[in-house]
Design a protein around this motif. Structure first.
Motif, PDB file in Angstrom:
ATOM      1  N   TYR A 178     -76.940  31.195  68.946  1.00 53.75           N
ATOM      2  CA  TYR A 178     -76.706  30.977  70.156  1.00 53.75           C
ATOM      3  C   TYR A 178     -75.391  30.045  70.051  1.00 53.75           C
ATOM      4  CZ  TYR A 178     -76.397  29.073  74.866  1.00 53.75           C
ATOM      5  OH  TYR A 178     -76.003  28.922  76.263  1.00 53.75           O
ATOM      6  N   THR A 179     -75.457  28.787  70.032  1.00 55.90           N
ATOM      7  CA  THR A 179     -74.277  28.007  69.917  1.00 55.90           C
ATOM      8  C   THR A 179     -73.821  27.699  68.711  1.00 55.90           C
ATOM      9  OG1 THR A 179     -75.540  25.977  70.363  1.00 55.90           O
ATOM     10  CG2 THR A 179     -74.569  26.763  72.306  1.00 55.90           C
ATOM     11  N   PHE A 180     -72.743  27.663  68.201  1.00 58.94           N
ATOM     12  CA  PHE A 180     -72.356  27.653  66.859  1.00 58.94           C
ATOM     13  C   PHE A 180     -71.115  26.792  66.765  1.00 58.94           C
ATOM     14  CE2 PHE A 180     -72.945  29.884  62.247  1.00 58.94           C
ATOM     15  CZ  PHE A 180     -72.294  28.580  61.611  1.00 58.94           C
ATOM     16  N   THR A 181     -71.419  25.423  66.799  1.00 60.36           N
ATOM     17  CA  THR A 181     -70.147  24.425  66.744  1.00 60.36           C
ATOM     18  C   THR A 181     -70.211  23.553  65.423  1.00 60.36           C
ATOM     19  OG1 THR A 181     -71.487  22.647  67.919  1.00 60.36           O
ATOM     20  CG2 THR A 181     -70.028  24.486  69.221  1.00 60.36           C
ATOM     21  N   SER A 182     -71.164  23.802  64.421  1.00 59.36           N
ATOM     22  CA  SER A 182     -71.399  23.086  63.339  1.00 59.36           C
ATOM     23  C   SER A 182     -70.468  23.350  62.464  1.00 59.36           C
ATOM     24  CB  SER A 182     -72.714  23.056  62.938  1.00 59.36           C
ATOM     25  OG  SER A 182     -73.171  22.397  61.658  1.00 59.36           O
ATOM     26  N   LYS A 183     -69.514  22.444  61.869  1.00 62.11           N
ATOM     27  CA  LYS A 183     -68.766  22.600  60.896  1.00 62.11           C
ATOM     28  C   LYS A 183     -69.472  22.842  59.523  1.00 62.11           C
ATOM     29  CE  LYS A 183     -64.141  21.575  58.904  1.00 62.11           C
ATOM     30  NZ  LYS A 183     -64.544  21.575  57.421  1.00 62.11           N
ATOM     31  N   PRO A 184     -70.349  21.653  59.412  1.00 60.92           N
ATOM     32  CA  PRO A 184     -71.219  21.942  57.886  1.00 60.92           C
ATOM     33  C   PRO A 184     -71.712  23.131  57.678  1.00 60.92           C
ATOM     34  CG  PRO A 184     -71.384  19.739  59.249  1.00 60.92           C
ATOM     35  CD  PRO A 184     -70.726  20.498  59.987  1.00 60.92           C
ATOM     36  N   VAL A 185     -72.549  23.796  58.811  1.00 56.14           N
ATOM     37  CA  VAL A 185     -73.162  25.044  58.707  1.00 56.14           C
ATOM     38  C   VAL A 185     -71.949  26.049  58.440  1.00 56.14           C
ATOM     39  CG1 VAL A 185     -74.629  26.813  59.749  1.00 56.14           C
ATOM     40  CG2 VAL A 185     -75.444  24.383  60.040  1.00 56.14           C
ATOM     41  N   ALA A 186     -71.052  26.175  59.175  1.00 58.58           N
ATOM     42  CA  ALA A 186     -69.934  27.041  59.063  1.00 58.58           C
ATOM     43  C   ALA A 186     -69.331  27.074  57.600  1.00 58.58           C
ATOM     44  CB  ALA A 186     -68.840  26.953  59.876  1.00 58.58           C
ATOM     45  N   ASP A 187     -69.319  25.946  57.059  1.00 53.74           N
ATOM     46  CA  ASP A 187     -68.688  25.743  55.593  1.00 53.74           C
ATOM     47  C   ASP A 187     -69.606  26.094  54.630  1.00 53.74           C
ATOM     48  OD1 ASP A 187     -66.200  24.509  56.656  1.00 53.74           O
ATOM     49  OD2 ASP A 187     -66.834  22.341  56.333  1.00 53.74           O
ATOM     50  N   LEU A 224     -81.717  21.116  55.473  1.00 53.53           N
ATOM     51  CA  LEU A 224     -82.794  22.305  55.213  1.00 53.53           C
ATOM     52  C   LEU A 224     -81.825  23.315  55.415  1.00 53.53           C
ATOM     53  CD1 LEU A 224     -85.219  23.244  54.454  1.00 53.53           C
ATOM     54  CD2 LEU A 224     -86.138  22.919  56.335  1.00 53.53           C
ATOM     55  N   VAL A 225     -81.173  23.430  56.568  1.00 55.27           N
ATOM     56  CA  VAL A 225     -80.537  24.787  56.937  1.00 55.27           C
ATOM     57  C   VAL A 225     -79.348  24.935  55.838  1.00 55.27           C
ATOM     58  CG1 VAL A 225     -78.691  25.891  58.539  1.00 55.27           C
ATOM     59  CG2 VAL A 225     -80.561  24.559  59.376  1.00 55.27           C
ATOM     60  N   GLN A 226     -78.804  23.990  55.479  1.00 55.54           N
ATOM     61  CA  GLN A 226     -77.834  24.061  54.203  1.00 55.54           C
ATOM     62  C   GLN A 226     -78.529  24.529  53.194  1.00 55.54           C
ATOM     63  OE1 GLN A 226     -76.195  20.093  54.888  1.00 55.54           O
ATOM     64  NE2 GLN A 226     -74.218  21.012  55.146  1.00 55.54           N
ATOM     65  N   LEU A 277     -71.945  28.596  55.010  1.00 60.88           N
ATOM     66  CA  LEU A 277     -71.547  30.118  54.896  1.00 60.88           C
ATOM     67  C   LEU A 277     -70.346  30.782  54.530  1.00 60.88           C
ATOM     68  CD1 LEU A 277     -72.813  30.876  58.837  1.00 60.88           C
ATOM     69  CD2 LEU A 277     -74.168  31.219  56.843  1.00 60.88           C
ATOM     70  N   ILE A 278     -69.268  29.754  54.622  1.00 60.89           N
ATOM     71  CA  ILE A 278     -67.972  30.022  53.752  1.00 60.89           C
ATOM     72  C   ILE A 278     -67.966  30.046  52.207  1.00 60.89           C
ATOM     73  CG2 ILE A 278     -65.637  29.407  53.619  1.00 60.89           C
ATOM     74  CD1 ILE A 278     -65.645  28.709  56.748  1.00 60.89           C
ATOM     75  N   PRO A 302     -85.569  12.108  60.738  1.00 57.54           N
ATOM     76  CA  PRO A 302     -84.527  11.369  59.890  1.00 57.54           C
ATOM     77  C   PRO A 302     -83.055  11.871  60.113  1.00 57.54           C
ATOM     78  CG  PRO A 302     -86.508  11.808  58.623  1.00 57.54           C
ATOM     79  CD  PRO A 302     -86.609  12.480  59.781  1.00 57.54           C
ATOM     80  N   GLN A 303     -82.087  11.209  60.216  1.00 58.10           N
ATOM     81  CA  GLN A 303     -80.916  11.570  60.349  1.00 58.10           C
ATOM     82  C   GLN A 303     -80.262  12.715  59.419  1.00 58.10           C
ATOM     83  OE1 GLN A 303     -78.607  10.914  63.011  1.00 58.10           O
ATOM     84  NE2 GLN A 303     -77.228  12.340  62.186  1.00 58.10           N
ATOM     85  N   GLY A 304     -80.135  13.932  59.595  1.00 57.60           N
ATOM     86  CA  GLY A 304     -79.521  14.851  58.638  1.00 57.60           C
ATOM     87  C   GLY A 304     -80.329  15.660  58.037  1.00 57.60           C
ATOM     88  N   ARG A 305     -81.906  15.466  58.212  1.00 56.56           N
ATOM     89  CA  ARG A 305     -82.484  16.292  57.279  1.00 56.56           C
ATOM     90  C   ARG A 305     -82.818  17.580  57.661  1.00 56.56           C
ATOM     91  NH1 ARG A 305     -88.464  13.556  55.764  1.00 56.56           N
ATOM     92  NH2 ARG A 305     -86.943  12.458  54.641  1.00 56.56           N
TER      93      ARG A 305
END
Length: 209
Positions: free
Chosen positions: A95-104, A78-80, A106-107, A71-74
């Motif tokens: 490895y790659t880190f381009t996700s703004k939601p995950v970065a936000d 869970l990471v958030q 962490l911030i 399902p979209q976004g699940r």
């Protein structure tokens, strides 16, 4: 008298040694049953050692999994959720880190006093690459370093508060969230497992440029 007896004593001693050598019992080779028993005992000892080295599973340990893109976004949520649960520390390797939601996420954790440390693959996260969030995280005060020791530093895991582990195939990217077939797993309340991941994190961090 003693001198005359010495040759006789020597002959007797030599005879005793010859008799002892000729009557020394020969140890037979182990039978098939004995050999099997030896192998079983050694295997059992190894199994016990392996079990003792495995992380202990506390009674309150839990596992959560999620998948993408459906399902979209699940998977992202869970990471958030794992990041949002932190109260003391977050150690993340990616490895790659381009996700703004995950970065936000962490911030926000760093803003509420959580000590956040991130190790990223150097080749996939150039500070001059607009897609990578390495500069975005640094500008927000998050501790980030780049590891170029390996052809690919392909880890994707986070240790939360020294007791929870988030991992899986899910890169912290929009592609992992919306396009790729990925998985996320969070193991809650398992400090022994978290300690093993933390050892690897410390190694990766020590190798940063």
């Amino acid at each position: 008298m003693i001198r005359r007896a010495l040759p006789i004593i020597a002959i007797l001693l030599q005879s005793s040694l010859t008799f002892a050598r000729s009557h020394t019992p020969t140890v037979p080779p182990p039978t098939l049953g004995q050999e099997v028993a030896r192998v079983v005992v050694e295997a059992g000892a190894q199994a016990i050692a392996d079990k003792l080295s495995r992380p202990a599973i506390p009674p309150d340990a839990e596992i959560e999994v999620a998948f993408s893109p459906v399902p979209q976004g699940r998977a992202l949520r869970l990471v958030q959720k794992a990041i949002s649960s932190a109260t003391a520390t977050i150690h993340m390797a990616a490895y790659t880190f381009t996700s703004k939601p995950v970065a936000d996420a962490l911030i926000r954790a760093a803003a509420r006093g959580v000590r956040v440390y991130v190790v990223l693959d150097a080749k996939a996260n150039s500070p001059y690459d607009d897609k990578s969030k390495i500069a975005y995280l640094r500008d927000a005060g998050v501790n980030v370093c780049a590891n170029s020791r390996y052809p690919v530093m392909h880890n994707k895991f986070a240790i939360i508060d020294g007791k929870h582990v988030e991992t899986g195939s899910f890169n912290y990217s929009y592609a992992a969230e919306a396009r790729n077939a990925e998985n996320v797993i969070v193991v809650w309340n398992m400090p022994d497992l978290a300690a093993k991941y933390d050892q690897q994190f410390e190694l990766l961090a020590s190798q940063c440029d």
